[in-house]
Motif scaffolding. Sequence first.
Motif, PDB file in Angstrom:
ATOM      1  N   UNK A   1      38.704  33.605  44.099  1.00 49.44           N
ATOM      2  CA  UNK A   1      39.475  32.650  44.908  1.00 49.44           C
ATOM      3  C   UNK A   1      39.237  32.824  46.409  1.00 49.44           C
ATOM      4  N   UNK A   2      39.130  31.687  47.106  1.00 43.92           N
ATOM      5  CA  UNK A   2      39.124  31.704  48.568  1.00 43.92           C
ATOM      6  C   UNK A   2      40.547  31.883  49.089  1.00 43.92           C
ATOM      7  N   UNK A   3      41.483  31.175  48.455  1.00 38.61           N
ATOM      8  CA  UNK A   3      42.902  31.254  48.823  1.00 38.61           C
ATOM      9  C   UNK A   3      43.705  31.657  47.588  1.00 38.61           C
ATOM     10  N   UNK A   4      44.801  32.363  47.813  1.00 33.20           N
ATOM     11  CA  UNK A   4      45.685  32.753  46.716  1.00 33.20           C
ATOM     12  C   UNK A   4      47.127  32.451  47.113  1.00 33.20           C
ATOM     13  N   UNK A   5      47.886  31.926  46.153  1.00 30.11           N
ATOM     14  CA  UNK A   5      49.308  31.648  46.342  1.00 30.11           C
ATOM     15  C   UNK A   5      50.103  32.429  45.310  1.00 30.11           C
ATOM     16  N   UNK A   6      51.110  33.155  45.766  1.00 26.35           N
ATOM     17  CA  UNK A   6      51.952  33.968  44.877  1.00 26.35           C
ATOM     18  C   UNK A   6      53.305  33.285  44.693  1.00 26.35           C
ATOM     19  N   UNK A   7      53.656  33.077  43.415  1.00 25.89           N
ATOM     20  CA  UNK A   7      54.912  32.411  43.060  1.00 25.89           C
ATOM     21  C   UNK A   7      55.851  33.382  42.364  1.00 25.89           C
ATOM     22  N   UNK A   8      57.143  33.179  42.605  1.00 27.93           N
ATOM     23  CA  UNK A   8      58.167  34.004  41.963  1.00 27.93           C
ATOM     24  C   UNK A   8      59.424  33.167  41.786  1.00 27.93           C
ATOM     25  N   UNK A   9      59.850  33.027  40.539  1.00 28.13           N
ATOM     26  CA  UNK A   9      61.094  32.318  40.207  1.00 28.13           C
ATOM     27  C   UNK A   9      61.182  30.943  40.872  1.00 28.13           C
TER      28      UNK A   9
ATOM     29  N   UNK B   1      46.707  42.918  52.693  1.00 35.14           N
ATOM     30  CA  UNK B   1      47.790  43.025  53.685  1.00 35.14           C
ATOM     31  C   UNK B   1      48.839  41.941  53.464  1.00 35.14           C
ATOM     32  N   UNK B   2      49.501  41.960  52.289  1.00 35.90           N
ATOM     33  CA  UNK B   2      50.510  40.925  52.055  1.00 35.90           C
ATOM     34  C   UNK B   2      51.653  41.028  53.066  1.00 35.90           C
ATOM     35  N   UNK B   3      52.140  39.856  53.475  1.00 31.17           N
ATOM     36  CA  UNK B   3      53.204  39.838  54.478  1.00 31.17           C
ATOM     37  C   UNK B   3      54.574  40.064  53.869  1.00 31.17           C
ATOM     38  N   UNK B   4      54.717  39.781  52.564  1.00 33.81           N
ATOM     39  CA  UNK B   4      56.028  39.857  51.893  1.00 33.81           C
ATOM     40  C   UNK B   4      56.059  41.049  50.939  1.00 33.81           C
ATOM     41  N   UNK B   5      57.131  41.800  50.956  1.00 34.60           N
ATOM     42  CA  UNK B   5      57.234  42.991  50.101  1.00 34.60           C
ATOM     43  C   UNK B   5      57.195  42.625  48.620  1.00 34.60           C
ATOM     44  N   UNK B   6      57.639  41.406  48.275  1.00 34.92           N
ATOM     45  CA  UNK B   6      57.600  40.990  46.863  1.00 34.92           C
ATOM     46  C   UNK B   6      56.159  40.789  46.396  1.00 34.92           C
ATOM     47  N   UNK B   7      55.315  40.255  47.289  1.00 35.85           N
ATOM     48  CA  UNK B   7      53.888  40.121  46.955  1.00 35.85           C
ATOM     49  C   UNK B   7      53.287  41.494  46.729  1.00 35.85           C
ATOM     50  N   UNK B   8      53.565  42.409  47.618  1.00 35.17           N
ATOM     51  CA  UNK B   8      53.043  43.771  47.502  1.00 35.17           C
ATOM     52  C   UNK B   8      53.501  44.403  46.187  1.00 35.17           C
ATOM     53  N   UNK B   9      54.777  44.195  45.841  1.00 33.48           N
ATOM     54  CA  UNK B   9      55.309  44.755  44.601  1.00 33.48           C
ATOM     55  C   UNK B   9      54.622  44.211  43.367  1.00 33.48           C
TER      56      UNK B   9
END
Length: 249
Positions: free
Chosen positions: A211-219, A234-242
């Motif tokens: 992927x060139x771009x990635x989007x992380x979804x949660x609930x 270097x995710x900006x959100x701790x939920x992405x990192x988790x």
Amino acid sequence: MNTFEIENLNLYYGENHALKNINVAIPHKQVTAFIGPSGCGKSTLLRTFNRMNDLIAGVKINGSVKLDGVDIYGDIDARKLRMRCGMVFQKANPFPMSIYENVAYGQKAQGVKDKKVLDNVVEEALRSAALWDEVKDRLHTPAFGLSGGQQQRLCIARTVAMKPDVILMDEPTSALDPIATKKIEDLMDDLRKDFTVVIVTHSMAQARRIADKTAFFLMGELVEHGDTKQIFNQPADSRTHGYITGDFG
């Protein structure tokens, strides 16, 4: 340049608020991956791009989804939209006909009868799907005789033959072995030269690879979206990192 622009998108299945105020742009002729745990909304969002959710009873949608600047939930023919946004599903679904007829099906449905034209379309599409050399001597044999990975590439060829602008892929390799998966991933690398590709995947390794771009979804929420390297390194959100480090999901 963006192929899709989504603004303040909300989607409800009855009382279930499945997508919550989604804002994201899908860049032109790049591969965008949607990642996140099961039930987080990624496949639901993918299906809004060709209005497949219209076919589900009780769905309510508000907000804006624009394809090349035109709101697809406005005054637009959903059938034509689906021709512009081809879909490849999790499980290969070839038609019960020959390899050739599978690929030619869409063109024939639009009234194309010239055998020379159809022959060219079939060969081009099968070459695009990296399948031509494997099947050129058995085009008129049943598609069900192909392996699972070949069937999935046939479904991609069938989609490419319609000359769409966008190819949507809903976990296209989840039922395949590693060798077949690698072929599909290599194929996606080629497809981005001519198409905008959006893929839903449960495999973070796959998203990182292709992927060139990635989007992380949660609930139902879009937590974070950006360059794939940035999301994973270097995710900006701790939920992405988790999620990407395996703490949950």
